[in-house]
Design an enzyme around this catalytic site. Structure first.
Site, PDB file in Angstrom:
ATOM      1  N   HIS A   1      46.659  11.009 131.476  1.00 31.96           N
ATOM      2  CA  HIS A   1      47.578  11.366 130.385  1.00 31.96           C
ATOM      3  C   HIS A   1      47.418  12.802 129.892  1.00 31.96           C
ATOM      4  CE1 HIS A   1      48.988   7.244 130.095  1.00 31.96           C
ATOM      5  NE2 HIS A   1      47.735   6.885 130.266  1.00 31.96           N
TER       6      HIS A   1
ATOM      7  N   LYS B   1      52.519   9.438 136.628  1.00 37.04           N
ATOM      8  CA  LYS B   1      52.910   9.599 135.221  1.00 37.04           C
ATOM      9  C   LYS B   1      53.718  10.887 135.056  1.00 37.04           C
ATOM     10  CE  LYS B   1      49.844   6.154 133.599  1.00 37.04           C
ATOM     11  NZ  LYS B   1      48.490   5.702 133.801  1.00 37.04           N
TER      12      LYS B   1
ATOM     13  N   SER C   1      44.415   6.282 126.706  1.00 31.55           N
ATOM     14  CA  SER C   1      45.739   5.781 127.064  1.00 31.55           C
ATOM     15  C   SER C   1      46.378   4.903 125.997  1.00 31.55           C
ATOM     16  CB  SER C   1      45.675   5.020 128.387  1.00 31.55           C
ATOM     17  OG  SER C   1      44.766   3.948 128.298  1.00 31.55           O
TER      18      SER C   1
HETATM   19  C1  LIG Z   1      47.745   4.679 134.450  1.00 32.19           C
HETATM   20  C2  LIG Z   1      46.317   4.971 134.463  1.00 32.19           C
HETATM   21  C3  LIG Z   1      45.549   4.816 135.628  1.00 32.19           C
HETATM   22  C4  LIG Z   1      46.088   4.177 136.875  1.00 32.19           C
HETATM   23  O1  LIG Z   1      46.977   4.973 137.539  1.00 32.19           O
HETATM   24  P1  LIG Z   1      48.065   4.358 138.546  1.00 32.19           P
HETATM   25  O2  LIG Z   1      48.423   5.508 139.401  1.00 32.19           O
HETATM   26  O3  LIG Z   1      49.190   3.840 137.717  1.00 32.19           O
HETATM   27  O4  LIG Z   1      47.387   3.255 139.307  1.00 32.19           O
HETATM   28  C5  LIG Z   1      44.231   5.222 135.585  1.00 32.19           C
HETATM   29  N1  LIG Z   1      43.682   5.719 134.464  1.00 32.19           N
HETATM   30  C6  LIG Z   1      44.383   5.844 133.312  1.00 32.19           C
HETATM   31  C7  LIG Z   1      43.719   6.415 132.097  1.00 32.19           C
HETATM   32  C8  LIG Z   1      45.716   5.469 133.277  1.00 32.19           C
HETATM   33  O5  LIG Z   1      46.404   5.568 132.136  1.00 32.19           O
END
Ligand SMILES: *Cc1c(COP(=O)(O)O)cnc(C)c1O
Length: 403
Positions: free
Chosen positions: A219, A250, A191
């Protein structure tokens, strides 16, 4: 009013942080929680009255405000209202939840899927439900905080391997007792760095050392693979991941988290994971939006083509100006700055020129590796990307990051 005027550790911790925040605000270098006034699509925002190019979005396929997704959310409100009756296990399960879980299972080539109220809650709950004292978890050093927290909460033997270093992972697996339960866990696309886990080697090691494998696709969903189904499609390697985790916040413009896996694992999680049992079900509109978004991804593969072109243009352009973009191969593009203050300064320069990017500094990344963490999406136009790169390039020269 100060109830705690003692000089204990908590007071000192709070003071150290508030001092740092005040100092940054004084120098106009504070970018934390800037309110966005309007999201025009995944490529533009209005902040402090100015329309800026958006280079901090996770909406990789530009699905925000997609008419089909908005319509699905509205129809769900008309049918079910805005909330649920409570937790999934006690009257909170709606047909839209089971539909969504079926959609996810199909999309991820899995037998079944379970959803939670966020990706963070998913990692926390799933890891700590599956693993416990005496078991071993092997986690990439750059894994997301929610994975680290889940491992710590589980009370397992927690081993961290150097980032994407398969020899180190193998050494740690070899050293663990052969008769304990083992889980290897990693982000698919990291990330902060944008690089991809070596899935083929990880799968092979898990087979050799009899370890379970969990991959976090926050991602890579909608990003990797021609159809956007994720890391397995990217490597054309199906069947090696036991627990396929992802988020609905996302690429999928909603909220929530999921795990796709075989039926028995999902049944176990439904009966044993506390974030599922003791926390409210996803609101109907968000479940319906997510459900429709998976279908849109399959129906509109041209978005993935566009994302890949934009990513190539952005990484290639920044590199040719002399920026260090580390090992990224995806839409997450780190622009290495060095110290925290340089990262803050380039952010200010970029935003003054209507390019909305954000810095990532320590402790989120190691000291000395502070960076802009820029992202591109399918919603950007090549000419907009060109302009953003000009702005970042000028700022980089001014601050001595590039020549
Ligand atoms: C954003 C993210 C999460 C958390 O997800 P949310 O739905 O925003 O709580 C978990 N793992 C990774 C790698 C992320 O980038």
């Amino acid at each position: 009013m100060d109830l705690h005027n003692t000089d204990d550790a908590v007071t000192r911790r709070i003071k150290a942080l508030t001092d740092r925040v005040s100092m940054l605000k004084e120098h106009d270098l504070y970018f934390y929680n800037q309110p966005v006034e309007e999201l025009l699509d995944d490529s533009k925002v209005r902040v402090r009255g100015r329309v800026m190019g958006m280079y901090a979005s996770y909406g990789y396929l530009g699905l925000l405000n997609h008419p089909r997704i908005n319509a699905a959310a509205k129809a769900a409100i008309d049918k079910f209202g805005t909330g649920t009756n409570g937790v999934r296990s006690l009257a909170g399960t709606l047909t839209i939840h089971t539909e969504l879980e079926e959609t996810i299972a199909n999309f991820k080539h899995a037998e079944a899927a379970i959803t939670y109220s966020s990706g963070y809650a998913t990692n926390l709950s799933v890891i700590s439900t599956l693993m416990g004292r005496g078991d071993y978890v092997f986690s990439d050093k750059l894994n997301h905080a929610s994975i680290v927290d889940g491992c710590l909460m589980s009370g397992t033997e927690f081993r961290r391997f150097r980032h994407n270093d398969m020899e180190h992972l193998e050494g740690l697996l070899k050293n663990a007792p052969s008769d304990v339960a083992k889980l290897v866990i990693a982000d698919s696309v990291f990330s902060m760095d944008g690089d991809i886990i070596d899935l083929p080697k990880t799968v092979e090691l898990c087979k050799t050392y009899n370890a379970w494998l969990m991959i976090d696709e926050a991602h890579s969903l909608g990003v990797l693979g021609e159809k956007g189904t994720g890391i397995e499609e990217h490597f054309n390697l199906y069947g090696g991941i036991d627990i396929k985790m992802g988020t609905l916040s996302k690429t999928i413009p909603s909220v929530g988290g999921y795990v796709a896996a075989n039926k028995d694992i999902i049944t176990y999680l439904r009966h044993a994971s506390r974030a599922y049992i003791f926390s409210a079900a996803l609101p109907p509109a968000q479940a319906a939006a997510a459900n429709e978004a998976f279908k849109v991804i399959l129906d509109e593969p041209e978005r993935i083509v566009k994302l890949n072109l934009n990513t190539k243009q952005f990484i290639g352009g920044l590199k040719s100006m002399g920026f260090d973009t580390m090992l990224t191969e995806t839409a997450i593009v780190p622009v290495l700055c060095g110290d925290d203050m340089t990262a803050f300064a380039i952010t200010r320069e970029a935003q003054l020129n209507d390019v909305f990017v954000l810095p990532v500094v320590s402790p989120a990344v190691p000291e000395g590796l502070a960076r802009l963490r820029a992202t591109v999406t399918a919603a950007h136009d090549p000419s907009e990307i060109e302009r953003a790169m000009d702005v970042i390039g000028e700022a980089g020269k001014k601050l001595g990051i590039i020549k």
